[in-house]
Motif scaffolding. Structure first.
Motif, PDB file in Angstrom:
ATOM      1  N   LYS A 225      11.129   0.807 -46.249  1.00 33.62           N
ATOM      2  CA  LYS A 225      10.215   0.931 -44.952  1.00 33.62           C
ATOM      3  C   LYS A 225       9.928  -0.556 -44.325  1.00 33.62           C
ATOM      4  O   LYS A 225       8.981  -0.518 -43.269  1.00 33.62           O
ATOM      5  CB  LYS A 225       8.959   1.786 -45.532  1.00 33.62           C
TER       6      LYS A 225
ATOM      7  N   ASP B   9       7.672   8.248 -31.708  1.00 26.67           N
ATOM      8  CA  ASP B   9       7.259   7.314 -32.488  1.00 26.67           C
ATOM      9  C   ASP B   9       8.001   7.432 -33.906  1.00 26.67           C
ATOM     10  O   ASP B   9       7.916   8.646 -34.506  1.00 26.67           O
ATOM     11  CB  ASP B   9       5.902   7.535 -32.933  1.00 26.67           C
TER      12      ASP B   9
ATOM     13  N   ASP C 272       8.091   6.379 -36.752  1.00 29.07           N
ATOM     14  CA  ASP C 272       7.269   6.390 -37.995  1.00 29.07           C
ATOM     15  C   ASP C 272       6.637   7.587 -38.233  1.00 29.07           C
ATOM     16  O   ASP C 272       6.452   8.212 -39.253  1.00 29.07           O
ATOM     17  CB  ASP C 272       6.045   5.066 -38.261  1.00 29.07           C
TER      18      ASP C 272
ATOM     19  N   ASN D 136       9.117  10.153 -39.407  1.00 35.22           N
ATOM     20  CA  ASN D 136       9.401   9.879 -40.775  1.00 35.22           C
ATOM     21  C   ASN D 136      11.002  10.429 -41.209  1.00 35.22           C
ATOM     22  O   ASN D 136      11.251  10.704 -42.348  1.00 35.22           O
ATOM     23  CB  ASN D 136       8.678  10.822 -41.396  1.00 35.22           C
TER      24      ASN D 136
ATOM     25  N   ARG E 274       7.117  -2.488 -34.771  1.00 37.47           N
ATOM     26  CA  ARG E 274       5.998  -2.660 -35.664  1.00 37.47           C
ATOM     27  C   ARG E 274       6.389  -3.671 -37.128  1.00 37.47           C
ATOM     28  O   ARG E 274       5.598  -3.593 -37.935  1.00 37.47           O
ATOM     29  CB  ARG E 274       5.503  -1.245 -36.404  1.00 37.47           C
TER      30      ARG E 274
ATOM     31  N   ASN F 290      12.774   4.075 -38.517  1.00 34.37           N
ATOM     32  CA  ASN F 290      11.412   3.136 -38.893  1.00 34.37           C
ATOM     33  C   ASN F 290      11.235   2.093 -37.846  1.00 34.37           C
ATOM     34  O   ASN F 290      11.869   1.527 -37.006  1.00 34.37           O
ATOM     35  CB  ASN F 290      12.045   2.277 -40.152  1.00 34.37           C
ATOM     36  N   GLY F 291       9.763   2.041 -37.726  1.00 38.00           N
ATOM     37  CA  GLY F 291       9.138   0.753 -37.139  1.00 38.00           C
ATOM     38  C   GLY F 291       9.191   0.479 -35.663  1.00 38.00           C
ATOM     39  O   GLY F 291       8.949  -0.344 -35.165  1.00 38.00           O
TER      40      GLY F 291
END
Length: 405
Positions: free
Chosen positions: A285, A242, A244, A247, A266, A230-231
């Protein structure tokens, strides 16, 4: 002759039996200053042939052994109605008795160890000092709780091992550590439970298992990886990752953590989680989520500091509500120098999940009572008091996270 075979080394057996009784006696343990006799009757085990039906075969040779020991002043005869019925160890010749059977004089050995401790204990770590002081107290009572200490070199090796573990601050594999300090790659593995108990018994540390013990001191059985999700957008050797978009969580090796750069953050919140099961089903999340796996190693601390280096993240730790969980939280906060907050680690959670709580062990109670009065645990003091009053602790896997989303 039959008697020669049966009575071979009878003099050694007699002295060893007397010394066994002496070492079990109150006079050896300094519990009774009055004079007592360490004695054997002629009906006792070493002389079981003496009064047997065929005893006439053994009496002459038995008497010969006894007379030789008496000439050496190692034993004293006791007579009744003019007949020898008992022999006693001559306590004035106790050193000579040990030498006669080539046996370690425990009293002299204990004095040697006490003298060594008195002269040297301040040269070692605080845990070794505590161990030596407690060991000294046992030796003064003429008790040796450690069967693996039979000479001064044994004690020195144990102290060396305690300090090598306690002072280690670099991540290292267990076998490499063992080879480095003991010249034997399996020494620590073979003596792991011993060192774990020594360190726990002589400090306020407590570990649920061997892996937790080793990781606290930056020692690891196998290569380890850090799971995170996450993030974040990471860059490792020019490869952009990345989290995110993936997932799902990724695992990072220590080498990858050294090389990675944080391209983007993020989220405003970060949480570390003690146990893998909870990490897997923690799906909020709003948090960067990192699996801690017990006490944090150097690489996890490095990753946390890279993430939080230029960001004022709100940081949490979620662990078991027990003394071990509190220790992991404090270790994380201390090593990272990040202002962590406990997440679902309080008395309200204990009350809500009372039916899923475990009872405290006697060792839990002792350690929590001590922690309650230690300012280091001030953040958990209300929780500790609740635990002691209600005799409860809770593993984080028992908590249904849907109740708090």
């Amino acid at each position: 002759m039959k008697s020669d075979t049966v009575l071979i080394n009878l003099d050694i057996k007699i002295i060893n039996t007397l010394l066994d009784k002496y070492e079990r006696s109150r006079i050896f343990h300094d519990e009774n200053k009055r004079k007592i006799r360490i004695s054997l009757k002629l009906s006792d085990k070493p002389f079981y042939h003496y009064f047997a039906d065929d005893g006439y075969l053994y009496k002459d040779l038995t008497n010969k052994y006894l007379e030789e020991l008496a000439k050496e002043n190692l034993i004293i005869f006791q007579y009744e109605d003019g007949e020898l019925f008992e022999i006693s160890l001559n306590l004035a010749k106790i050193d000579e008795a040990y030498k006669y059977v080539n046996r370690l004089n425990l009293s002299s050995f204990y004095d040697e160890l006490i003298n060594f401790i008195d002269k040297n204990y301040l040269n070692y770590s605080i845990i070794s000092q505590n161990f030596l002081q407690n060991y000294r107290n046992s030796l003064l009572k003429r008790k040796n709780p450690y069967s693996n200490i039979s000479c001064l070199d044994d004690l020195n090796k144990i102290i060396f091992g305690i300090d090598a573990i306690y002072n280690n601050d670099q991540d290292i594999f267990m076998r490499n550590f063992s080879k480095k300090y003991f010249l034997d790659s399996k020494y620590l593995e073979n003596n792991l439970s011993f060192y774990k108990k020594i360190i726990e018994d002589n400090s306020d540390l407590e570990f649920d298992n061997d892996d937790e013990f080793l990781s606290y001191f930056h020692i690891f059985k196998n290569p380890h990886y850090t799971f995170i999700k996450n993030g974040l957008v990471l860059n490792i050797n020019g490869v952009r990752i990345d989290l995110d978009q993936l997932n799902y969580e990724i695992s990072l090796s220590d080498e990858e953590i050294d090389k990675l750069e944080i391209e983007e953050i993020r989220l405003k919140k970060l949480i570390t989680i003690e146990n893998l099961t909870t990490f897997n089903y923690f799906n909020n999340k709003n948090y960067i989520v990192l699996y801690l796996a017990g006490f944090p190693n150097t690489s996890k601390i490095k990753l946390l500091n890279k993430i939080n280096e230029k960001n004022n993240l709100e940081c949490f730790h979620f662990g078991d509500i027990d003394k071990g969980g509190f220790d992991i939280f404090l270790s994380l906060a201390l090593k990272s120098e990040i202002n962590f907050h406990p997440y679902l680690m309080n008395e309200k959670v204990l009350a809500k999940y009372h039916d899923y709580c475990l009872k405290l062990t006697s060792n839990d109670i002792l350690r929590l009572e001590k922690a309650k009065n230690d300012t280091k645990y001030e953040i958990f003091k209300p929780t500790i008091e609740y635990m002691l009053i209600n005799n409860v602790k809770l593993e984080q896997e028992a908590i249904d996270l849907e109740d708090f989303n």
